[in-house]
Each structure stands twice: as C-alpha cells, then as structure tokens.
Motif scaffolding. Structure first.
Motif, PDB file in Angstrom:
ATOM      1  N   ARG A 119     -32.376  -5.136  40.746  1.00  0.00           N
ATOM      2  CA  ARG A 119     -33.353  -4.826  41.784  1.00  0.00           C
ATOM      3  C   ARG A 119     -33.396  -5.916  42.857  1.00  0.00           C
ATOM      4  O   ARG A 119     -33.456  -5.628  44.054  1.00  0.00           O
ATOM      5  CB  ARG A 119     -34.735  -4.653  41.157  1.00  0.00           C
ATOM      6  CG  ARG A 119     -35.797  -4.229  42.166  1.00  0.00           C
ATOM      7  CD  ARG A 119     -37.083  -3.818  41.502  1.00  0.00           C
ATOM      8  NE  ARG A 119     -37.682  -4.904  40.751  1.00  0.00           N
ATOM      9  CZ  ARG A 119     -37.795  -4.934  39.420  1.00  0.00           C
ATOM     10  NH1 ARG A 119     -37.318  -3.928  38.693  1.00  0.00           N
ATOM     11  NH2 ARG A 119     -38.369  -5.953  38.814  1.00  0.00           N
ATOM     12  N   GLU A 120     -33.340  -7.169  42.443  1.00  0.00           N
ATOM     13  CA  GLU A 120     -33.354  -8.274  43.404  1.00  0.00           C
ATOM     14  C   GLU A 120     -32.093  -8.279  44.260  1.00  0.00           C
ATOM     15  O   GLU A 120     -32.150  -8.533  45.472  1.00  0.00           O
ATOM     16  CB  GLU A 120     -33.499  -9.600  42.656  1.00  0.00           C
ATOM     17  CG  GLU A 120     -34.847  -9.777  41.974  1.00  0.00           C
ATOM     18  CD  GLU A 120     -34.907 -11.038  41.138  1.00  0.00           C
ATOM     19  OE1 GLU A 120     -33.904 -11.786  41.130  1.00  0.00           O
ATOM     20  OE2 GLU A 120     -35.949 -11.288  40.501  1.00  0.00           O
ATOM     21  N   VAL A 121     -30.953  -8.002  43.628  1.00  0.00           N
ATOM     22  CA  VAL A 121     -29.698  -7.959  44.385  1.00  0.00           C
ATOM     23  C   VAL A 121     -29.738  -6.832  45.412  1.00  0.00           C
ATOM     24  O   VAL A 121     -29.339  -7.011  46.581  1.00  0.00           O
ATOM     25  CB  VAL A 121     -28.502  -7.782  43.432  1.00  0.00           C
ATOM     26  CG1 VAL A 121     -27.223  -7.522  44.216  1.00  0.00           C
ATOM     27  CG2 VAL A 121     -28.326  -9.015  42.559  1.00  0.00           C
ATOM     28  N   ALA A 122     -30.221  -5.671  45.002  1.00  0.00           N
ATOM     29  CA  ALA A 122     -30.284  -4.530  45.914  1.00  0.00           C
ATOM     30  C   ALA A 122     -31.210  -4.821  47.089  1.00  0.00           C
ATOM     31  O   ALA A 122     -30.909  -4.468  48.243  1.00  0.00           O
ATOM     32  CB  ALA A 122     -30.763  -3.293  45.164  1.00  0.00           C
ATOM     33  N   SER A 123     -32.323  -5.468  46.827  1.00  0.00           N
ATOM     34  CA  SER A 123     -33.259  -5.813  47.894  1.00  0.00           C
ATOM     35  C   SER A 123     -32.620  -6.771  48.900  1.00  0.00           C
ATOM     36  O   SER A 123     -32.775  -6.616  50.125  1.00  0.00           O
ATOM     37  CB  SER A 123     -34.521  -6.434  47.301  1.00  0.00           C
ATOM     38  OG  SER A 123     -35.425  -6.812  48.318  1.00  0.00           O
ATOM     39  N   SER A 124     -31.876  -7.749  48.406  1.00  0.00           N
ATOM     40  CA  SER A 124     -31.218  -8.704  49.296  1.00  0.00           C
ATOM     41  C   SER A 124     -30.119  -8.037  50.114  1.00  0.00           C
ATOM     42  O   SER A 124     -29.960  -8.306  51.315  1.00  0.00           O
ATOM     43  CB  SER A 124     -30.637  -9.863  48.481  1.00  0.00           C
ATOM     44  OG  SER A 124     -31.656 -10.563  47.793  1.00  0.00           O
ATOM     45  N   VAL A 125     -29.349  -7.157  49.470  1.00  0.00           N
ATOM     46  CA  VAL A 125     -28.280  -6.451  50.185  1.00  0.00           C
ATOM     47  C   VAL A 125     -28.862  -5.566  51.274  1.00  0.00           C
ATOM     48  O   VAL A 125     -28.346  -5.494  52.396  1.00  0.00           O
ATOM     49  CB  VAL A 125     -27.437  -5.620  49.199  1.00  0.00           C
ATOM     50  CG1 VAL A 125     -26.478  -4.695  49.949  1.00  0.00           C
ATOM     51  CG2 VAL A 125     -26.653  -6.537  48.270  1.00  0.00           C
ATOM     52  N   ALA A 126     -29.974  -4.875  50.963  1.00  0.00           N
ATOM     53  CA  ALA A 126     -30.605  -3.998  51.944  1.00  0.00           C
ATOM     54  C   ALA A 126     -31.120  -4.784  53.147  1.00  0.00           C
ATOM     55  O   ALA A 126     -31.136  -4.276  54.280  1.00  0.00           O
ATOM     56  CB  ALA A 126     -31.751  -3.229  51.292  1.00  0.00           C
ATOM     57  N   GLU A 127     -31.517  -6.014  52.924  1.00  0.00           N
ATOM     58  CA  GLU A 127     -32.074  -6.821  54.009  1.00  0.00           C
ATOM     59  C   GLU A 127     -31.011  -7.487  54.861  1.00  0.00           C
ATOM     60  O   GLU A 127     -31.131  -7.538  56.097  1.00  0.00           O
ATOM     61  CB  GLU A 127     -33.011  -7.877  53.430  1.00  0.00           C
ATOM     62  CG  GLU A 127     -33.680  -8.754  54.480  1.00  0.00           C
ATOM     63  CD  GLU A 127     -34.646  -9.757  53.884  1.00  0.00           C
ATOM     64  OE1 GLU A 127     -35.253 -10.515  54.662  1.00  0.00           O
ATOM     65  OE2 GLU A 127     -34.792  -9.780  52.638  1.00  0.00           O
ATOM     66  N   PHE A 128     -29.961  -8.001  54.220  1.00  0.00           N
ATOM     67  CA  PHE A 128     -29.020  -8.853  54.939  1.00  0.00           C
ATOM     68  C   PHE A 128     -27.681  -8.180  55.237  1.00  0.00           C
ATOM     69  O   PHE A 128     -26.856  -8.754  55.951  1.00  0.00           O
ATOM     70  CB  PHE A 128     -28.766 -10.142  54.150  1.00  0.00           C
ATOM     71  CG  PHE A 128     -30.001 -10.968  53.962  1.00  0.00           C
ATOM     72  CD1 PHE A 128     -30.551 -11.656  55.033  1.00  0.00           C
ATOM     73  CD2 PHE A 128     -30.619 -11.057  52.725  1.00  0.00           C
ATOM     74  CE1 PHE A 128     -31.688 -12.429  54.868  1.00  0.00           C
ATOM     75  CE2 PHE A 128     -31.756 -11.820  52.550  1.00  0.00           C
ATOM     76  CZ  PHE A 128     -32.294 -12.511  53.630  1.00  0.00           C
TER      77      PHE A 128
END
Length: 341
Positions: A119-128
């Motif tokens: 979930r944390e990885v997906a959130s970072s990918v979606a942002e950056f």
C-alpha cells in the motif's frame, strides 16, 4: 673346622643368590609389562591394518578400469516402516487445533506486513510517477496485491480444512484417511475460490479496500472513492441481484481530528465506533478517568467512548503525515502557478 667353613660358605652363597633374586625381581616386572603391552599392540595392529585395508579396497573400487574417479557411494538411511494413514479419534483433536492455529499465525505474520508495504509503495508511485509509466507500475502493483490476497486465501483454506476435521473429532466421529480428507478439503475450497470473478474475490476485502483507497486519495484528493466494485472491471458472472452484492458508496478518508479540526497527531482510535482523534485533544475531552464515558465527538456519532476503548493507531498516524505533506505540496504548486501567470 673345614665342615663349618663349608657350611658358612654355602649360607653366604644362598644369601647372595637370594639377594640377587630380590634385586633383580623389581627390574624384571616392568619388562614383563612392556612385553605384554608390546604383545597387545601387536594384536591390535593387525585389526587396524585390516580396517585401513578395507578402506583402501573401497577407494580402489571407486575407480574404474580407466583410472577415472567415480562418485562416492551414498550411505543408505535405515528404512522406516510405513505405518499408513492411521485413523484419528477425539484424543488427537487438540493436535489438529494446534496445526490450524499455526496456519493462522503464518498468515498473519507474513501477509499483514506485506499489505502495508504494498500500500505504501502504491501510494508513492501514484504521487511521484505520472503518465503511462505510472499507470503501468500501478497495474503491476495491483497484480501483486491480488496475488498476495490469493495466497492468503490458500493459507485460510488449510486452516479451514483442519478446523473441519477438528469439528468432526469433537463430535466423537472417527476419521479414516485423514491425509486424504485434509487435502480434499483444501482442494475443494481452492476450486470454489478459483471459479469466482475478480469482484467476488476482492471487492469485499478490507486490505484491498485500503490499497485502492491509498491510491485514489492521491490521484483524486478531496473526492470520495466510489464503491470498490466499480474500480474492478466486470466479468462474466458478476451480474447478480443478491443482497450480498450490494456495494456501499465511496468514502473520503478524513485525517482531521473532530475536536481540533486539524491533522491528526498521535491518533487514538475508538474500538467502539472506529473514529479517531488526536491523543491530547481526546484525553482533555474525556478527562483523566479511564472509565468515564462521553459521547463520541465525531459528527453524527452517538456512541459512548472512554479512554479504556481507545488504542494507538500508528498506521493512521503515518498516513495522516503523508496526507498533510501532499496537501502542503499541492498548495505550493498552486502558489507557483499563480506567480507564473
């Protein structure tokens, strides 16, 4: 007189002989022991030489006629007799329950950290990561998340199969062919699961819900996420009017404390209603007594809460900090655009 002298001389000779014997006696004993040791060593030496000879013969046998080295023979284990699939009765019920608990513990320890990480990885990918590259990466992460959910269900299938056998033993039923019954129970559950559609597998998963929520709130801030089923492409078999398929509307994750109306700080979550509050604010609201209860300060909530039903929420604290950081970044970006214009 000659007679007397002869007798004395004979006595002296006897004494001399006896004294010689006494003096020689101790010196002869060690020699005998040494001779015995030598004899024992000579008896043992042939035995040792025989063993070494056998080893040399084995080594020689490991070479073929061309002189090439061959593989050393593997020592065979002592054969264990097969006892077969013994029937189980109520006395073995506790063992099955323990095995079932082991599967549950494995599932919780392995998968829960994995869900949070993905979930944390997906959130970072979606942002950056933007554009086609970002969408492709999110699709791969989504596939990984689903595979993790599939594995969790497989672990659950083992747990449920053992629980089913335990229930039979608890009813004083004797189970014949327990191994086949166990594998058959796992296989039946997995076949049922594999015939489900993606919506039927994942639309009601709390972990998948949080995963999609983390990505959606980055891509669509301040907009409520639609029902999870709407984010999963439909497949054959999804059309149904059953009540179980009715989906609840989307929600917006609120990271603000209902008391301070600011971003949550060290949030405490109520086990009664699920609302969260900043630690200092809710403690001041409820007072020092752990048993004293008040109405939940969240809008529209009528539940009674106390300090005793509140627990720290580290995961929410981390997400709140990330949400606050994204909000500041959006404000800075908007300010830069106004200056450029």
């Amino acid at each position: 007189m000659p007679v007397a002298s002869s007798s004395r001389s004979s006595k002296r000779q006897r004494r001399a002989v006896s004294s010689d014997i006494e003096e020689d006696g101790p010196s002869q004993a060690p020699q005998q022991e040494q001779q015995e040791d030598v004899e024992m060593d000579e008896e043992e030496r042939p035995r040792r030489s025989k063993k070494s000879g056998k080893k040399e013969k084995k080594r020689a046998a490991q070479q073929d006629s061309d002189g090439e080295d061959m593989e050393e023979p593997v020592e065979e284990d002592i054969p264990i007799p097969e006892l077969g699939d013994q029937p189980l009765d109520k006395n073995q019920a506790a063992k099955l329950r323990g095995m079932s608990s082991d599967w549950a513990m494995l599932r919780d320890k392995v998968h829960l950290p994995g869900y949070n990480f993905i979930r944390e990885v997906a959130s970072s990918v979606a942002e950056f990561t933007e554009g086609e590259k970002g969408e492709k990466a999110l699709t791969q992460i989504d596939t990984l998340m689903r595979e993790l959910l599939d594995t969790e269900y497989e672990l659950t299938a083992h747990e449920k199969s053992l629980d089913g056998l335990y229930q039979k033993l608890a009813r004083n039923e004797t189970i014949e062919g327990v191994t086949d019954a166990y594998h058959r129970g796992v296989q039946e559950q997995m076949e049922t699961y594999q015939h489900k559609t993606s919506r039927q597998k994942y639309a009601k998963s709390e972990h998948y819900q949080k995963f999609k929520q983390a990505v959606y709130e980055v891509q669509h801030p301040d907009i409520a996420m639609p029902p999870l089923a709407d984010l999963i492409p439909p497949e054959d078999g999804d059309d149904s009017d059953d009540d179980d398929d009715v989906q609840v509307g989307g929600v917006t994750q609120d990271y603000k404390c209902p008391l301070t109306l600011t971003t949550l700080v060290d949030p405490l979550t109520s086990k009664v209603c699920g609302h969260s509050y900043s630690a200092n604010a809710i403690k001041e609201y409820l007072g020092n007594s752990k048993t004293r209860s008040k109405e939940c300060p969240a809008t529209g909530c009528k539940k009674q809460i106390s300090l005793a039903v509140l627990e720290p929420n580290r995961e929410l604290a981390k997400r709140a900090k990330e949400a606050a950081r994204r909000e500041r970044a959006r404000e800075e970006d908007s300010g830069d655009e106004e200056v450029i214009e």
